[in-house]
Design a protein around this motif. Sequence first.
Motif, PDB file in Angstrom:
ATOM      1  N   ALA A 219       0.896  -1.186   0.002  1.00 59.20           N
ATOM      2  CA  ALA A 219       0.092   0.075  -0.138  1.00 59.20           C
ATOM      3  C   ALA A 219       0.911   1.196   0.163  1.00 59.20           C
ATOM      4  O   ALA A 219       0.954   2.077   0.791  1.00 59.20           O
ATOM      5  N   GLU A 220       1.681   1.458  -0.793  1.00 56.52           N
ATOM      6  CA  GLU A 220       2.645   2.654  -1.147  1.00 56.52           C
ATOM      7  C   GLU A 220       1.882   3.693  -1.679  1.00 56.52           C
ATOM      8  O   GLU A 220       0.853   3.665  -2.250  1.00 56.52           O
ATOM      9  N   GLU A 221       2.745   4.682  -1.500  1.00 57.60           N
ATOM     10  CA  GLU A 221       2.211   6.159  -2.075  1.00 57.60           C
ATOM     11  C   GLU A 221       2.189   6.201  -3.659  1.00 57.60           C
ATOM     12  O   GLU A 221       3.245   5.661  -4.052  1.00 57.60           O
ATOM     13  N   ARG A 222       1.292   6.726  -4.021  1.00 59.03           N
ATOM     14  CA  ARG A 222       1.136   7.197  -5.428  1.00 59.03           C
ATOM     15  C   ARG A 222       1.130   8.759  -5.687  1.00 59.03           C
ATOM     16  O   ARG A 222       0.566   9.396  -4.949  1.00 59.03           O
ATOM     17  N   THR A 223       1.343   9.083  -6.908  1.00 56.93           N
ATOM     18  CA  THR A 223       1.264  10.577  -7.343  1.00 56.93           C
ATOM     19  C   THR A 223       0.717  10.699  -8.505  1.00 56.93           C
ATOM     20  O   THR A 223       0.473   9.970  -9.437  1.00 56.93           O
ATOM     21  N   ALA A 224      -0.497  11.649  -8.561  1.00 57.95           N
ATOM     22  CA  ALA A 224      -1.220  12.009  -9.440  1.00 57.95           C
ATOM     23  C   ALA A 224      -0.691  12.107 -10.743  1.00 57.95           C
ATOM     24  O   ALA A 224       0.435  13.001 -10.873  1.00 57.95           O
ATOM     25  N   ARG A 225      -1.404  11.875 -11.791  1.00 55.59           N
ATOM     26  CA  ARG A 225      -0.958  12.325 -13.381  1.00 55.59           C
ATOM     27  C   ARG A 225      -1.477  13.520 -13.624  1.00 55.59           C
ATOM     28  O   ARG A 225      -2.568  13.592 -14.010  1.00 55.59           O
ATOM     29  N   ASN A 226      -0.761  14.651 -13.322  1.00 53.95           N
ATOM     30  CA  ASN A 226      -1.287  15.936 -13.416  1.00 53.95           C
ATOM     31  C   ASN A 226      -0.973  16.827 -14.594  1.00 53.95           C
ATOM     32  O   ASN A 226      -0.772  17.988 -14.417  1.00 53.95           O
ATOM     33  N   ASP A 227      -0.116  15.993 -15.418  1.00 54.46           N
ATOM     34  CA  ASP A 227       0.474  16.775 -16.606  1.00 54.46           C
ATOM     35  C   ASP A 227      -0.455  17.642 -17.451  1.00 54.46           C
ATOM     36  O   ASP A 227       0.041  18.874 -17.966  1.00 54.46           O
ATOM     37  N   LEU A 228      -1.555  17.446 -17.371  1.00 53.67           N
ATOM     38  CA  LEU A 228      -2.607  18.458 -18.162  1.00 53.67           C
ATOM     39  C   LEU A 228      -3.062  19.808 -17.294  1.00 53.67           C
ATOM     40  O   LEU A 228      -3.593  20.678 -18.038  1.00 53.67           O
ATOM     41  N   ALA A 229      -2.895  19.586 -15.892  1.00 51.91           N
ATOM     42  CA  ALA A 229      -3.245  20.829 -15.263  1.00 51.91           C
ATOM     43  C   ALA A 229      -2.508  22.128 -15.639  1.00 51.91           C
ATOM     44  O   ALA A 229      -3.231  23.260 -15.715  1.00 51.91           O
ATOM     45  N   ALA A 230      -1.379  21.972 -15.788  1.00 51.80           N
ATOM     46  CA  ALA A 230      -0.543  23.392 -16.338  1.00 51.80           C
ATOM     47  C   ALA A 230      -1.184  24.003 -17.628  1.00 51.80           C
ATOM     48  O   ALA A 230      -1.463  25.231 -17.391  1.00 51.80           O
ATOM     49  N   SER A 231      -1.300  23.196 -18.657  1.00 49.33           N
ATOM     50  CA  SER A 231      -1.763  23.874 -19.653  1.00 49.33           C
ATOM     51  C   SER A 231      -3.536  24.443 -19.704  1.00 49.33           C
ATOM     52  O   SER A 231      -3.506  25.418 -20.348  1.00 49.33           O
ATOM     53  N   ALA A 232      -4.077  23.724 -18.764  1.00 51.32           N
ATOM     54  CA  ALA A 232      -5.355  24.210 -18.720  1.00 51.32           C
ATOM     55  C   ALA A 232      -5.720  25.394 -17.626  1.00 51.32           C
ATOM     56  O   ALA A 232      -6.676  26.116 -17.476  1.00 51.32           O
ATOM     57  N   GLY A 233      -4.436  25.788 -16.858  1.00 45.95           N
ATOM     58  CA  GLY A 233      -4.201  26.604 -15.812  1.00 45.95           C
ATOM     59  C   GLY A 233      -5.266  26.303 -14.599  1.00 45.95           C
ATOM     60  O   GLY A 233      -5.703  27.019 -13.936  1.00 45.95           O
ATOM     61  N   LEU A 234      -5.273  24.899 -14.163  1.00 44.89           N
ATOM     62  CA  LEU A 234      -5.981  24.101 -13.124  1.00 44.89           C
ATOM     63  C   LEU A 234      -5.173  24.184 -11.997  1.00 44.89           C
ATOM     64  O   LEU A 234      -3.854  24.341 -12.080  1.00 44.89           O
ATOM     65  N   MET A 235      -5.786  24.716 -10.893  1.00 51.87           N
ATOM     66  CA  MET A 235      -5.169  24.594  -9.464  1.00 51.87           C
ATOM     67  C   MET A 235      -4.843  23.145  -9.220  1.00 51.87           C
ATOM     68  O   MET A 235      -5.573  22.322  -9.179  1.00 51.87           O
ATOM     69  N   VAL A 236      -3.664  23.143  -8.275  1.00 45.19           N
ATOM     70  CA  VAL A 236      -2.995  21.720  -8.126  1.00 45.19           C
ATOM     71  C   VAL A 236      -3.181  21.725  -6.562  1.00 45.19           C
ATOM     72  O   VAL A 236      -2.579  22.650  -6.060  1.00 45.19           O
ATOM     73  N   ALA A 237      -3.372  20.656  -5.898  1.00 45.32           N
ATOM     74  CA  ALA A 237      -3.384  20.586  -4.268  1.00 45.32           C
ATOM     75  C   ALA A 237      -1.916  20.083  -4.074  1.00 45.32           C
ATOM     76  O   ALA A 237      -0.908  19.878  -4.735  1.00 45.32           O
ATOM     77  N   PRO A 238      -1.721  20.484  -2.786  1.00 50.16           N
ATOM     78  CA  PRO A 238      -0.490  20.245  -2.132  1.00 50.16           C
ATOM     79  C   PRO A 238       0.234  18.734  -2.605  1.00 50.16           C
ATOM     80  O   PRO A 238       1.503  18.718  -2.564  1.00 50.16           O
ATOM     81  N   ASP A 239      -0.604  17.828  -2.570  1.00 46.40           N
ATOM     82  CA  ASP A 239      -0.136  16.505  -2.673  1.00 46.40           C
ATOM     83  C   ASP A 239      -0.018  16.238  -4.319  1.00 46.40           C
ATOM     84  O   ASP A 239       0.358  15.030  -4.512  1.00 46.40           O
ATOM     85  N   GLY A 240      -0.120  17.106  -5.176  1.00 46.10           N
ATOM     86  CA  GLY A 240       0.135  17.132  -6.477  1.00 46.10           C
ATOM     87  C   GLY A 240      -1.211  16.615  -7.337  1.00 46.10           C
ATOM     88  O   GLY A 240      -1.037  16.891  -8.565  1.00 46.10           O
ATOM     89  N   GLY A 241      -2.171  16.295  -6.768  1.00 49.72           N
ATOM     90  CA  GLY A 241      -3.388  15.998  -7.542  1.00 49.72           C
ATOM     91  C   GLY A 241      -4.260  17.327  -7.954  1.00 49.72           C
ATOM     92  O   GLY A 241      -4.088  18.396  -7.268  1.00 49.72           O
TER      93      GLY A 241
END
Length: 302
Positions: A219-241
């Motif tokens: 049950a190890e940690e995972r990181t969100a695939r948030n590559d699309l966030a920057a191009s759309a100007g989406l807010m990203v949470a501290p955990d990367g999601g």
Amino acid sequence: MSATPSASSLHIVIAGAGPAAQALVRRLAGSSDSRQRAFDGTITVLSNRDECPDALLELAGLPQVSVRFGQAASFIDANAKIVTTVDGLDFSYDQLVIATGSAPALPPVAGAESSLSYSTIDDAATIGEAVKDVTRIVGRRPLGILVGNGPAAGQAEAVLRARGVRPVRTTLRPTAVVASTAATATVASAAGEPGSTPQATGILFEDGSSMNGDLVVLAEERTARNDLAASAGLMVAPDGGIAVGRDLATSVPGIWAIGDAASCDGLRLGLLLSAESSAMLCASGMLLGTMGLVDQEVPLAA
């Protein structure tokens, strides 16, 4: 200002084709067990994989659904409401859902394929079936080795205890997972396929020490695939999601995020909602006011 599209002309693009995306398509198409009326607009699913699981193939056969295989979304023009894929194809949308999932934060442990995995709430069912098999084989309450030190590990421990397993938890990452040599210890694997691989019963550490039990859960940690966030100007949470509210809307109108790509209340969404519950909230939020849907509250509970 452009007119709001009617339900019949609404075009929804879903970036991603994993469990959360599939659950959303089922709900929109009216093929899930719900009171929701079938969505009569069109849906385009952008999958980053060329292969097609049976569940996705079944959805691709629906008249209002188009699945584009090997066409992962790579850029979002939120002003023009256009998604561009890795091959340069453009897809316009009225509503966009990001369901790109997450990836392991660390390289896989050797032999991990023979262990069970807990990364979202939906994994509890697979673990429950595996525990039944192990209990039948060993004839007693199983001893489980649990690896992890984050929120997912805490949930996994609760799942194991609820299913009668005695969990022994370690926060020290092993170098290898060891499968049982006993022929009778072949049960459901991390992929959830009974008998597909020998069940892991122990782990090895770098110093040569080991821990042994009847099953192993990573049950190890995972990181969100948030590559699309920057191009759309989406807010990203501290955990990367991608940050979403309790309606799963992002900081940009018309864009939603579900599954492990999203983060709500400081946690990966996959640890807060099942894929089906996530799909229900997202579908209701997108179509509310367009189709006159009745709002259905779903608690954000583990």
